[in-house]
Enzyme design. Structure first.
Site, mmCIF file in Angstrom:
data_model
loop_
_atom_site.group_PDB
_atom_site.id
_atom_site.type_symbol
_atom_site.label_atom_id
_atom_site.label_comp_id
_atom_site.label_asym_id
_atom_site.label_seq_id
_atom_site.Cartn_x
_atom_site.Cartn_y
_atom_site.Cartn_z
ATOM 1 N N ASN A 9 0.876 -1.172 0.000
ATOM 2 C CA ASN A 9 0.000 0.000 0.000
ATOM 3 C C ASN A 9 0.913 1.221 0.000
ATOM 4 O O ASN A 9 1.490 1.559 1.023
ATOM 5 C CB ASN A 9 -0.896 -0.025 1.244
ATOM 6 C CG ASN A 9 -1.662 1.284 1.426
ATOM 7 O OD1 ASN A 9 -1.777 2.068 0.495
ATOM 8 N ND2 ASN A 9 -2.184 1.496 2.628
ATOM 9 N N TRP A 10 1.021 1.835 -1.165
ATOM 10 C CA TRP A 10 1.969 2.951 -1.289
ATOM 11 C C TRP A 10 1.456 4.248 -0.672
ATOM 12 O O TRP A 10 2.205 5.227 -0.593
ATOM 13 C CB TRP A 10 2.305 3.181 -2.763
ATOM 14 C CG TRP A 10 3.349 2.253 -3.300
ATOM 15 C CD1 TRP A 10 3.943 1.211 -2.634
ATOM 16 C CD2 TRP A 10 3.928 2.289 -4.605
ATOM 17 N NE1 TRP A 10 4.852 0.600 -3.452
ATOM 18 C CE2 TRP A 10 4.874 1.242 -4.668
ATOM 19 C CE3 TRP A 10 3.750 3.100 -5.729
ATOM 20 C CZ2 TRP A 10 5.626 0.989 -5.823
ATOM 21 C CZ3 TRP A 10 4.501 2.848 -6.872
ATOM 22 C CH2 TRP A 10 5.421 1.808 -6.911
ATOM 23 N N LYS A 11 0.164 4.282 -0.302
ATOM 24 C CA LYS A 11 -0.413 5.533 0.239
ATOM 25 C C LYS A 11 -0.130 6.671 -0.739
ATOM 26 O O LYS A 11 -0.192 6.458 -1.948
ATOM 27 C CB LYS A 11 0.141 5.792 1.647
ATOM 28 C CG LYS A 11 0.011 4.543 2.525
ATOM 29 C CD LYS A 11 0.245 4.777 3.968
ATOM 30 C CE LYS A 11 0.084 3.435 4.699
ATOM 31 N NZ LYS A 11 0.032 3.581 6.144
ATOM 32 N N HIS A 97 -9.530 1.865 4.436
ATOM 33 C CA HIS A 97 -8.281 1.964 5.207
ATOM 34 C C HIS A 97 -8.490 2.939 6.368
ATOM 35 O O HIS A 97 -9.217 3.927 6.231
ATOM 36 C CB HIS A 97 -7.147 2.442 4.294
ATOM 37 C CG HIS A 97 -5.807 2.344 4.942
ATOM 38 N ND1 HIS A 97 -5.359 3.283 5.838
ATOM 39 C CD2 HIS A 97 -4.839 1.402 4.847
ATOM 40 C CE1 HIS A 97 -4.160 2.917 6.257
ATOM 41 N NE2 HIS A 97 -3.821 1.782 5.680
ATOM 42 N N GLU A 99 -6.772 5.246 7.480
ATOM 43 C CA GLU A 99 -6.452 6.650 7.168
ATOM 44 C C GLU A 99 -7.608 7.315 6.438
ATOM 45 O O GLU A 99 -7.854 8.506 6.620
ATOM 46 C CB GLU A 99 -5.142 6.713 6.355
ATOM 47 C CG GLU A 99 -3.942 6.418 7.239
ATOM 48 C CD GLU A 99 -2.754 5.783 6.519
ATOM 49 O OE1 GLU A 99 -2.710 5.816 5.274
ATOM 50 O OE2 GLU A 99 -1.868 5.250 7.221
ATOM 51 N N GLU A 166 -5.943 -4.631 10.275
ATOM 52 C CA GLU A 166 -4.885 -3.653 10.511
ATOM 53 C C GLU A 166 -5.155 -2.902 11.810
ATOM 54 O O GLU A 166 -5.888 -1.903 11.806
ATOM 55 C CB GLU A 166 -4.826 -2.649 9.352
ATOM 56 C CG GLU A 166 -4.479 -3.259 8.024
ATOM 57 C CD GLU A 166 -3.771 -2.252 7.114
ATOM 58 O OE1 GLU A 166 -2.663 -2.553 6.682
ATOM 59 O OE2 GLU A 166 -4.318 -1.167 6.883
ATOM 60 N N GLY A 172 2.369 2.122 10.721
ATOM 61 C CA GLY A 172 3.377 3.170 10.588
ATOM 62 C C GLY A 172 4.117 3.492 11.876
ATOM 63 O O GLY A 172 4.818 4.497 11.957
ATOM 64 N N SER A 205 3.096 -2.280 10.250
ATOM 65 C CA SER A 205 4.540 -2.408 10.489
ATOM 66 C C SER A 205 5.096 -3.776 10.088
ATOM 67 O O SER A 205 5.962 -4.321 10.768
ATOM 68 C CB SER A 205 4.871 -2.090 11.955
ATOM 69 O OG SER A 205 4.529 -0.744 12.256
ATOM 70 N N GLY A 226 2.688 -1.162 4.223
ATOM 71 C CA GLY A 226 2.822 0.253 3.875
ATOM 72 C C GLY A 226 4.269 0.612 3.625
ATOM 73 O O GLY A 226 4.839 0.339 2.560
ATOM 74 N N GLY A 227 4.921 1.200 4.631
ATOM 75 C CA GLY A 227 6.277 1.740 4.497
ATOM 76 C C GLY A 227 7.268 0.799 3.829
ATOM 77 O O GLY A 227 8.030 1.216 2.942
HETATM 78 P P1 PGA Z 1 2.719 0.216 7.579
HETATM 79 O O1 PGA Z 1 1.277 0.535 6.925
HETATM 80 O O2 PGA Z 1 3.180 -1.088 6.997
HETATM 81 O O3 PGA Z 1 3.587 1.377 7.157
HETATM 82 O O4 PGA Z 1 2.510 0.126 9.048
HETATM 83 C C1 PGA Z 1 0.331 -0.483 6.707
HETATM 84 C C2 PGA Z 1 -0.922 0.089 6.095
HETATM 85 O O5 PGA Z 1 -1.306 1.211 6.428
HETATM 86 O O6 PGA Z 1 -1.574 -0.582 5.267
#
Ligand code: PGA
Length: 242
Positions: A9-11, A97, A99, A166, A172, A205, A226-227
């Protein structure tokens, strides 16, 4: 058996030129490793969809979006519809998500509308659920997630669906949910579903140094990263978990 889906997930990261550089390096790093029936997926900003579709052609990588509107078209400035994604060949989309829920007013109701719109056009949605730290501390984890599932999944086809657990406090933060706890919650989520064969991912994470332990859990069918999906070498290590 649920299919294993390893998704990035590149956001809101990477321009088109950065996306092109990534996919070239990522495919080169993967080489011709045999990954069995693992589905590799990158969910990216809308502006990167077309170029990644082109450059991932004939590779094991599928490309997905990070949201979709529920209407087919209309006066919804700034939104993107399912037919627009379909024309680009997109087969997956992240929906709900945390966010989106936290910063953009997404509710279980709008999540439900988006899930059904995606499915209507043959796109597989990845529904994200998960509790906050205060909810976990108050012992409300299960009740909160069950409510997200109940409201989000009304009228949704469980034959074309992925779920991502999640925990918000693990996203994050570097504070990964212990693998056994993620396994426990995912087992409970599965019990709430009509279709026990749905792919359920863990997200929060996920890194090269914890992927093997996470994927060793029997209830976990993949990850949403994500990251660590932004770096081609780190994501290549994650998809090649053992
Ligand atoms: P993260 O993000 O791996 O950076 O914790 C996961 C996500 O938001 O899908």
């Amino acid at each position: 058996m649920p299919q294993t889906v390893i998704a990035g997930n590149w956001k809101m990261y990477k321009t088109q030129s950065e996306a092109k550089l990534f996919i070239n390096q990522f495919l080169q790093t993967l080489g011709d490793q045999q990954l069995g029936d693992r589905q590799i997926l990158l969910c990216v900003p809308y502006t990167d969809l077309a170029i990644l579709q082109t450059f991932s052609h004939n590779s094991p990588v599928a490309i997905g979006a990070q949201n979709v509107h529920w209407a087919e078209c209309g006066a919804y400035t700034g939104e993107i519809s399912a037919p627009m994604l379909v024309e680009l060949g997109i087969k997956y989309v992240i929906i709900g998500h945390s966010e989106r829920r936290q910063f953009f007013g997404e509710t279980d109701h709008t999540v439900n509308l988006r899930l059904r719109a995606a499915q209507k056009f043959g796109i597989t949605p990845i529904l994200c659920v998960g509790e906050s730290k205060p909810q976990r501390d108050a012992g409300e984890t299960e009740a909160f997630i069950f409510s997200q599932l109940e409201q989000g999944l009304r009228g949704v086809d469980q034959g074309n669906l992925i779920i991502a657990y999640e925990p918000i406090w693990a996203i994050g933060t570097g504070d990964t949910c212990p693998a056994s706890e993620a396994n426990r919650v995912i087992g409970l989520i599965r019990q709430q579903l009509d279709n026990p064969n749905i792919t359920i991912q863990y997200g929060g994470s996920v890194k090269p140094d914890n992927i093997d332990e996470i994927m060793a859990q029997p209830a976990i069918n993949g990850v949403l990263v994500g990251g660590a999906s932004l770096d081609p070498h780190s994501f290549a290590r994650i998809v090649a978990y053992s």
